[in-house]
Design a protein around this motif. Structure first.
Motif, PDB file in Angstrom:
ATOM      1  N   GLY A 771     -12.562 -21.630 -26.506  1.00 19.24           N
ATOM      2  CA  GLY A 771     -13.542 -22.530 -25.909  1.00 19.24           C
ATOM      3  C   GLY A 771     -13.439 -23.961 -26.408  1.00 19.24           C
ATOM      4  N   GLN A 772     -12.339 -24.283 -27.066  1.00 20.32           N
ATOM      5  CA  GLN A 772     -12.160 -25.648 -27.594  1.00 20.32           C
ATOM      6  C   GLN A 772     -10.927 -26.291 -26.971  1.00 20.32           C
ATOM      7  N   THR A 773     -11.073 -27.531 -26.506  1.00 14.60           N
ATOM      8  CA  THR A 773      -9.955 -28.288 -25.945  1.00 14.60           C
ATOM      9  C   THR A 773      -9.930 -29.667 -26.584  1.00 14.60           C
ATOM     10  N   PHE A 774      -8.755 -30.010 -27.139  1.00 14.88           N
ATOM     11  CA  PHE A 774      -8.590 -31.351 -27.686  1.00 14.88           C
ATOM     12  C   PHE A 774      -8.045 -32.260 -26.584  1.00 14.88           C
ATOM     13  N   ALA A 775      -8.769 -33.305 -26.263  1.00 13.22           N
ATOM     14  CA  ALA A 775      -8.353 -34.237 -25.210  1.00 13.22           C
ATOM     15  C   ALA A 775      -8.710 -35.647 -25.641  1.00 13.22           C
ATOM     16  N   ILE A 776      -7.741 -36.522 -25.513  1.00 11.50           N
ATOM     17  CA  ILE A 776      -8.004 -37.917 -25.856  1.00 11.50           C
ATOM     18  C   ILE A 776      -8.926 -38.508 -24.796  1.00 11.50           C
ATOM     19  N   ALA A 777     -10.023 -39.050 -25.202  1.00  8.43           N
ATOM     20  CA  ALA A 777     -10.946 -39.667 -24.258  1.00  8.43           C
ATOM     21  C   ALA A 777     -10.252 -40.819 -23.536  1.00  8.43           C
ATOM     22  N   SER A 778     -10.501 -40.906 -22.242  1.00  8.53           N
ATOM     23  CA  SER A 778      -9.921 -42.005 -21.472  1.00  8.53           C
ATOM     24  C   SER A 778     -10.427 -43.315 -22.025  1.00  8.53           C
ATOM     25  N   LEU A 779      -9.493 -44.176 -22.309  1.00  7.92           N
ATOM     26  CA  LEU A 779      -9.889 -45.482 -22.817  1.00  7.92           C
ATOM     27  C   LEU A 779     -10.496 -46.303 -21.692  1.00  7.92           C
ATOM     28  N   PRO A 780     -11.482 -47.111 -21.985  1.00  4.43           N
ATOM     29  CA  PRO A 780     -12.058 -47.965 -20.940  1.00  4.43           C
ATOM     30  C   PRO A 780     -11.040 -48.970 -20.446  1.00  4.43           C
ATOM     31  N   SER A 781     -11.159 -49.350 -19.180  1.00  2.01           N
ATOM     32  CA  SER A 781     -10.169 -50.215 -18.540  1.00  2.01           C
ATOM     33  C   SER A 781     -10.692 -51.627 -18.362  1.00  2.01           C
ATOM     34  N   GLN A 782      -9.775 -52.497 -17.955  1.00  2.00           N
ATOM     35  CA  GLN A 782     -10.073 -53.912 -17.741  1.00  2.00           C
ATOM     36  C   GLN A 782     -10.245 -54.177 -16.242  1.00  2.00           C
TER      37      GLN A 782
END
Length: 904
Positions: A771-782
């Motif tokens: 039940g655990q997933t490591f995912a890099i959060a989407s970086l905010p865009s310009q």
């Protein structure tokens, strides 16, 4: 009878002189058709519901003169006929119906089954019809014209009723255009002017779109014959005023009581009232009668009797009756309106077209003139009023046109000027579309696009976009992903805030010049309107698309900044981009694409470097077995594992009871996101009440957690810190090898996950938890935009792919342009070239011949070795060919000669 004290729905108020009122109505009563499509009847006999409902509507309106359209042949047969019966019932002693027979060859109507008629309380002074000239057959239904004798005035009005051809085909629009030409021609032939009282009303059917006919359409009826006095081309317009030049007319704007302008139950506006400026300049009121809205005698124009049942109008016809109150009296002086340009491109600068209002004579006091547009979304005056100063006769106001970024046809806008004590005037401004594909007509032209006025609700023609939806106009304040019109509603741009990986905006350019297009200069302003500190490094790249193949223009690549404070950037950050693209070969009449791609960057932020406890097992049934701690290391942690330690704390006294260096842990999985999982068996981990663990990185505590309660550390690296209770615990009854404690959820940092007890689930040291997933959060865009685009067709005289501004030899004749300027030859004409003719003139001499021009000086030089030159003679230019004879030394094996030219 109705009261003459009225509440007007639509009112124009002017100075009042002696008034003679008249009420006029127009009503298309709607025909019934047989299964074969032919009119059966319209009005019907007096006992029919149609007849009775029409009578009820007309009785309620109580007009002095009524124009009726779609009177069927059956309605005017018999004695008395149905039309006469209606007139008698309503108290109209005077009836005139347009004939269907031909008084002259081919001068009758095309449609003989329907006709137009007038009913009047007042006697007819004259009755006529508007018909085609002899030898022609053009008008669908003849237009009756009456002049009525209104008591109390000698300025008796002329009334015309029209029922133009319906439909949207080319033939339908062509026929309506011809019918309008006959109508306006009649006014001119009768000598009517803007000072006369005349009214034109009826069903004009001005639907569909503008069309210019250079030839007659193919689907005209065989009976149609165009009069020889009408020369093509002719233009169809949905604006009735565009047909009138002399005399002009004013279009009234009647409304239903709910402010709807619809005169047809489907919602269209096809029944019109057009009046002379003399009538429009006096007090008047108009209304579209809809019995559904007729609920009292206090709303709208005054009416006779009581409100009708709601369904009466719908039962009477598919059209609504339109009626108006006018005043006939002494004439007012006329305003005169004139445009500096009758046709203008939408979005043109203010003042490209100006409207000037002129009085017949100057005044001793200033006059305020109202200027109104019937389509302000397309064109309107920059000011709704202008002032004609005392002692002057005119004033001018600039016209502002609005670009709608929609590919549409020419639009016709009526601008009306009015003032108290004057008859109004109007002019028609034709507004051409600016949103067709960008077109080059000649080398040297520049196509400019500023997107000013674009509000970001749909693709701005001639652009198309993919990869996002439009979010409207904002100045970088919106965080919604998709396309944005960054800036303000009047100064906007084409922008994108990535949500999808890419957003693409494409447009088409056309080479309509007679020259091969070989080079372009592309310039624009790259703008950043929204910032995300440490966010993605978003880019904007530019491609030409020729024959479906993309040609990148790397000089135009723009990369957004990631170092600005998060949020809107005031006024945007601008970077000018420009490049010259050479070596193209786009022939005449060919098109090509220009594509801008907004791409979300993958970098720009800092990946997580957290080190944290991810799973723990410390207690189970019977003797504790397989006790372990699992630690996760974030993807950007680059430190030495020997500098990371796990410190065990006894919660009963807050002291440490063991330290384990991470380098002694067993390496497990590495996730796709780059997270490394380590685990270690640690016997005799305390079973709680109040025990904990601290993760220490290079001497700094990065995590201090506990189970079965919270406590304060009294020694070790966490001394003075309070632990965070994970909220779950094991017990002495848990099965061996199951029910550990761990983090679940999806995220990139510890705060994204939640502690849980894996009841009945096997331990998973060295692996991500169930039940655990490591995912890099989407970086905010310009938020990035493209604005102020300029694309220039660079002239290339010799079509060698090098634009003239960069080509040292523009005509490819072997002479540099700078030399040709000295020679006084044409650098753009290969046939214009300075040349020296060398020939023998005898056994011991040669002759040099070369052209000369006034303003240049020439010298003849010689050399034996091309390094040292001797001047032999000099000559001034005189527009002749200079011939110079040179002797030959028989002892010389060779000698070189040259002609030098100098300009002042």
């Amino acid at each position: 009878m109705r009261s003459r004290v009225t509440a007007l729905v639509s009112i124009i108020v002017c100075a009042v002189v002696q008034a003679v009122p008249i009420r006029v109505a127009t009503f298309n009563i709607g025909a019934h058709f047989t299964a074969d499509g032919y009119p059966d009847y319209s009005l019907g006999d007096p006992s029919s519901p149609d007849h009775q409902n029409v009578a009820l509507v007309l009785s309620r309106i109580d007009a002095d003169v009524v124009a009726l359209q779609e009177i069927a042949s059956a309605d005017v047969s018999g004695t008395p006929d149905d039309l006469d019966a209606l007139a008698a019932r309503l108290g109209y002693p005077y009836v005139y119906s347009a004939p269907v027979n031909a008084d002259t060859p081919l001068a009758g109507p095309i449609d003989t089954s329907l006709r137009v008629a007038f009913l009047s309380r007042y006697p007819f002074l004259t009755t006529q019809v508007i018909r085609s000239p002899q030898g022609a057959k053009e008008i669908t239904r003849l237009f009756p014209v009456i002049k009525v004798d209104v008591p109390g005035t000698t300025r008796d009005p002329v009334l015309i009723s029209a029922h133009l051809k319906s439909g949207t085909t080319l033939a339908d629009r062509y026929r309506r255009t011809v019918e309008m030409r006959r109508l306006t021609g009649y006014l001119a032939s009768q000598g009517l002017t803007v000072d006369d009282n005349f009214m034109i009303m009826g069903d004009f059917n001005l639907s569909s779109s503008t069309k210019t006919f250079s030839t007659p359409p193919a689907d005209l009826p065989v009976s149609f014959v165009l009069g020889s006095d009408i020369a093509l081309p002719i233009t169809y317009s949905t604006n009735p005023l565009s047909y009138f030049s002399s005399p002009k007319v004013t279009r009234l704007d009647p409304r239903q009581l709910n402010n709807s302008a619809s005169t047809f139950q489907s919602g269209s506006v096809i029944d019109l009232f057009l009046v002379s400026p003399a009538i429009a300049g006096r007090p008047l009121g108009t209304e579209i009668y809809n019995s559904t809205l007729d609920v009292s005698n206090t709303a709208g124009l005054a009416k006779s009797g009581s409100p009708l049942p709601a369904g009466t109008s719908a039962s009477a016809s598919d059209h609504y009756a339109v009626f108006a109150d006018f005043e006939l009296d002494a004439d007012f002086p006329n305003l005169d309106a004139a445009l500096s340009a009758s046709t203008i491109l939408e979005g043109s600068a203010d003042g490209t077209a100006n409207l000037t209002v002129t009085l017949p004579a100057s005044r001793t006091t200033a006059l305020t003139v109202n200027v109104a547009s019937d389509d302000p979304a397309t064109a309107s005056p920059v000011s709704a009023t202008i002032t004609i100063l005392a002692g002057t006769k005119s004033a001018t106001v600039a016209i502002r046109t609005v670009r709608n970024f929609i590919q549409d046809l020419q639009r016709s806008v009526t601008l009306t000027v009015s003032a108290s004590g004057y008859d109004p005037d109007n002019v028609v401004l034709q507004v051409n579309d600016a949103d067709e594909p960008y077109t080059f007509l000649a080398p040297g032209e520049t196509i400019n696009e500023t997107f000013n006025g674009f509000i970001g609700t749909a693709d701005p023609a001639p652009w198309t976009t993919t990869g996002g939806t439009w979010q409207g106009v904002d100045a970088g304040t919106s965080g919604a992903a998709g396309f944005h019109a960054y800036g303000t509603p009047t100064d906007s741009s084409l922008g994108f805030l990535p949500g999808e990986p890419t957003g693409v905006a494409t447009t088409t350019l056309v080479n309509q010049s007679a020259k091969l297009l070989t080079a372009l200069r592309i310039s624009f302003t790259a703008e950043q309107w929204r910032a995300a500190l440490g966010g993605t490094k978003d880019t904007l790249k530019t491609d030409l698309v020729i024959d479906g193949v993309a040609r990148p223009v790397p000089e135009l690549l723009f990369e957004a900044s990631t170092s600005n404070s998060t949020g809107a950037i005031a006024n945007g950050l601008s970077t000018a981009k420009s490049a010259v693209v050479m070596g193209l070969a786009i022939p005449s009449d060919a098109s090509f694409g220009l594509r801008f791609t907004f791409t979300r960057g993958s970098g720009g932020g800092v990946l997580p470097a957290d080190v944290f406890v991810n799973e723990i097992h410390y207690d189970n049934a019977s003797d504790d077995t397989g006790e372990f701690v699992e630690v996760v290391v974030g993807p950007s942690f680059t430190g030495n594992l020997s500098n990371v330690s796990l410190v065990l704390y006894n919660g009963s006294d807050g002291k440490t009871y063991g330290t384990h260096v991470l380098s002694t842990f067993i390496a497990g999985d590495v996730t796709s996101a780059g997270y490394r999982v380590y685990s270690k068996l640690i016997p005799q981990i305390q079973n709680g009440d109040l025990d904990g663990l601290a993760v220490v990185v290079s001497g700094t505590v990065s995590q201090f957690i506990s189970y079965e309660g919270s406590f304060d550390a009294t020694n070790g690296p966490a001394m003075g810190m309070t632990s965070t209770d994970i909220g779950v615990k094991q017990s002495g009854n848990d099965p061996v090898g199951q029910s550990s404690l761990g983090l679940i959820g999806t995220g990139s940092v510890p705060a994204n996950f939640t502690w849980t007890k894996f009841t009945g689930i096997a331990h998973s040291p060295g692996r991500p938890n169930s039940g655990q997933t490591f995912a890099i959060a989407s970086l905010p865009s310009q938020g990035v935009a493209m604005d102020n685009l300029a694309v220039t067709f660079l002239a290339d005289n010799d079509s060698d792919g090098i634009p003239d501004i960069m080509d040292p030899d523009d005509d490819n004749d072997g002479s540099l342009d700078v030399d040709e300027l000295v020679f006084a030859t044409d650098p753009f004409n290969a046939a214009s070239k300075f040349a020296v003719d060398f020939s023998r003139s005898g056994a011991s001499s040669v002759m040099l011949s070369f052209p000369t021009v006034t303003g240049r000086s020439y010298k003849v030089e010689s050399s034996l070795n091309l390094s040292g030159w001797t001047v032999l003679s000099t000559y001034p230019g005189n527009e002749t060919t200079r011939k110079v004879t040179l002797g030959i030394n028989p002892l010389e094996k060779k000698r070189f000669y040259r002609v030098g030219v100098a300009a002042p």
